[in-house]
Scaffold this motif. Sequence first.
Motif, PDB file in Angstrom:
ATOM      1  N   ASP A  96       1.414   7.429   7.432  1.00  0.00           N
ATOM      2  CA  ASP A  96       0.458   8.253   8.192  1.00  0.00           C
ATOM      3  C   ASP A  96      -0.476   9.090   7.328  1.00  0.00           C
ATOM      4  OD1 ASP A  96       0.713   7.708  10.760  1.00  0.00           O
ATOM      5  OD2 ASP A  96       2.080   9.371  11.268  1.00  0.00           O
ATOM      6  N   SER A  97       0.054   9.626   6.228  1.00  0.00           N
ATOM      7  CA  SER A  97      -0.741  10.591   5.467  1.00  0.00           C
ATOM      8  C   SER A  97      -1.768   9.929   4.527  1.00  0.00           C
ATOM      9  CB  SER A  97       0.188  11.496   4.656  1.00  0.00           C
ATOM     10  OG  SER A  97       1.079  10.694   3.919  1.00  0.00           O
ATOM     11  N   VAL A 106       0.847  -1.200   0.000  1.00  0.00           N
ATOM     12  CA  VAL A 106       0.000   0.000   0.000  1.00  0.00           C
ATOM     13  C   VAL A 106       0.883   1.250   0.000  1.00  0.00           C
ATOM     14  CG1 VAL A 106      -1.774   1.284   1.292  1.00  0.00           C
ATOM     15  CG2 VAL A 106      -1.852  -1.219   1.212  1.00  0.00           C
ATOM     16  N   ASN A 107       1.908   1.253   0.886  1.00  0.00           N
ATOM     17  CA  ASN A 107       2.810   2.410   0.954  1.00  0.00           C
ATOM     18  C   ASN A 107       3.490   2.662  -0.392  1.00  0.00           C
ATOM     19  OD1 ASN A 107       2.176   2.746   3.601  1.00  0.00           O
ATOM     20  ND2 ASN A 107       4.068   1.856   4.420  1.00  0.00           N
ATOM     21  N   ARG A 156      -8.481   2.998  11.749  1.00  0.00           N
ATOM     22  CA  ARG A 156      -7.638   3.914  10.983  1.00  0.00           C
ATOM     23  C   ARG A 156      -8.405   4.609   9.833  1.00  0.00           C
ATOM     24  NH1 ARG A 156      -5.065   6.220   7.798  1.00  0.00           N
ATOM     25  NH2 ARG A 156      -2.844   6.250   7.337  1.00  0.00           N
ATOM     26  N   ALA A 157      -9.582   4.043   9.464  1.00  0.00           N
ATOM     27  CA  ALA A 157     -10.289   4.499   8.255  1.00  0.00           C
ATOM     28  C   ALA A 157     -10.822   5.925   8.368  1.00  0.00           C
ATOM     29  CB  ALA A 157     -11.448   3.560   7.955  1.00  0.00           C
TER      30      ALA A 157
END
Length: 446
Positions: free
Chosen positions: A331-332, A305-306, A356-357
């Motif tokens: 984080d962003s 994902v990153n 986290r969503a």
Amino acid sequence: MNILNKIYAYKKIAYPIERPSLKAKLLADDGPHIIGEIKRGSPSKGLFAPDLNIESTVSRYEAASITGYSVLTDKRFFYGGFEDLHALSELTLKPILCKDFIVSPDQIAKAFAGGAKVILLIARMLDTPTMEALIDFAHTLNMEVLMEIHDANEFAKIEHLSFDILGINNRDLETFETDIMHSINVYNQLKLADKPFPVISESGFKHYDAVLKVTAHGFNGVLIGEGMVKDLIKPKMSVKICGISEKKHLEAAFQAGASHAGFVLAESKRKIDIATCGEFCKAVRSDYAPMKSVIVLKDVNASEVNALYASVKPDYIQIHGYFREDVPLEDSIKLIRAFSGELQPNIEGNDLLLQRADIVLLDAAVPGSGECFDWDKIEQARQSVQKPLWIAGGLSKKNIALLLSQYQIDGVDVSSGVETQGIKDEQKIRGFVEEVRRREHEIEIR
Ligand SMILES: O=C(O)c1ccccc1N[C@@H]1O[C@H](COP(=O)(O)O)[C@@H](O)[C@H]1O
């Protein structure tokens, strides 16, 4: 090059703009048309935006896809000025209305020189011969005239004049009260739907729903001052068109007024390659603001994902299926967590991603299949999730009204329902978004 050629070239740079007709734009069937006003204050509210910055206001209004601008040039009562008109005209190619209390041709000439395409005449303030002369003068400059009335008596005074756009002011100038029902009532009373000129409703718009309400009654557009300056006019419901694989469908989603465009990188018949996805996300950023891009993934690790986030740069990442946090998730990243039908905790990563969503999406068991899930589950999710809740799975123009009338949700997401034989269909995209906007409006005014 002789001196005349040089002067000509200079003048063409200094006076380059033949602005488009506001009247023609209002008559085009691609609204709702908003004329956004640059307004620093008013007699009733005083100076409410002393630090209004024209450049950033223009970027915001452009992002809201307004049809044209209005700018107050009266200093004494409205804290505006011709310097605002000049500054604005350097920043936009859209039609500009010079909003002033025009009583003489000199003011019209000044408005023209400042880059305005349209002037305002107020029926209540002027006698008929003066209005006639001012309209003629504006027309010799190829400018258009917005004729403002407040009630049916004033319409009788100007009905025979050759103005270009009619505006009905919702503000009662005795009390300063505004009520958008006022213009709707006058519109109906005067049977303005049958007239050849566009009609706009002016003043008192504090919610996007009110814009939809007056345009649904037949108005061609609205003029909004304070509501635009204070950034109150936004559509309520998010609408994501998912599984876009061609640029023309991205364009269609944008033109229709979708808030999000989804690009599938998960295994699917709608999967696109990473390079195309990167191009689409870039196009959304540069050409389709305020629309947001979403990449759709399934069964992934945080490291994947990153990496995709860094290369494709989407506004949101939507994750279906399991998720493993092999490294900390960037984080962003703004995250849409998709669940199949209900908020089951039994899929790896669900608890973590629910926390986290930024947005929670309830979808069918097989995403992108065009199947609905059991909508009875929505209520329970609504109770337990204090975040924006979106619904997907088998949505289409046919069932969206039922969904919106039954559940308090924040967004809808569609793929199969805007396709014909597996290909995105521009007409269906338009029809779906229109239906959502119509229904969200009906729900608001119940
Ligand atoms: O569209 C796909 O093929 C897809 C594949 C994998 C994950 C998500 C996918 N799309 C999502 O499908 C729903 C809406 O689908 P439909 O309207 O029922 O066809 C939505 O979540 C999309 O984001």
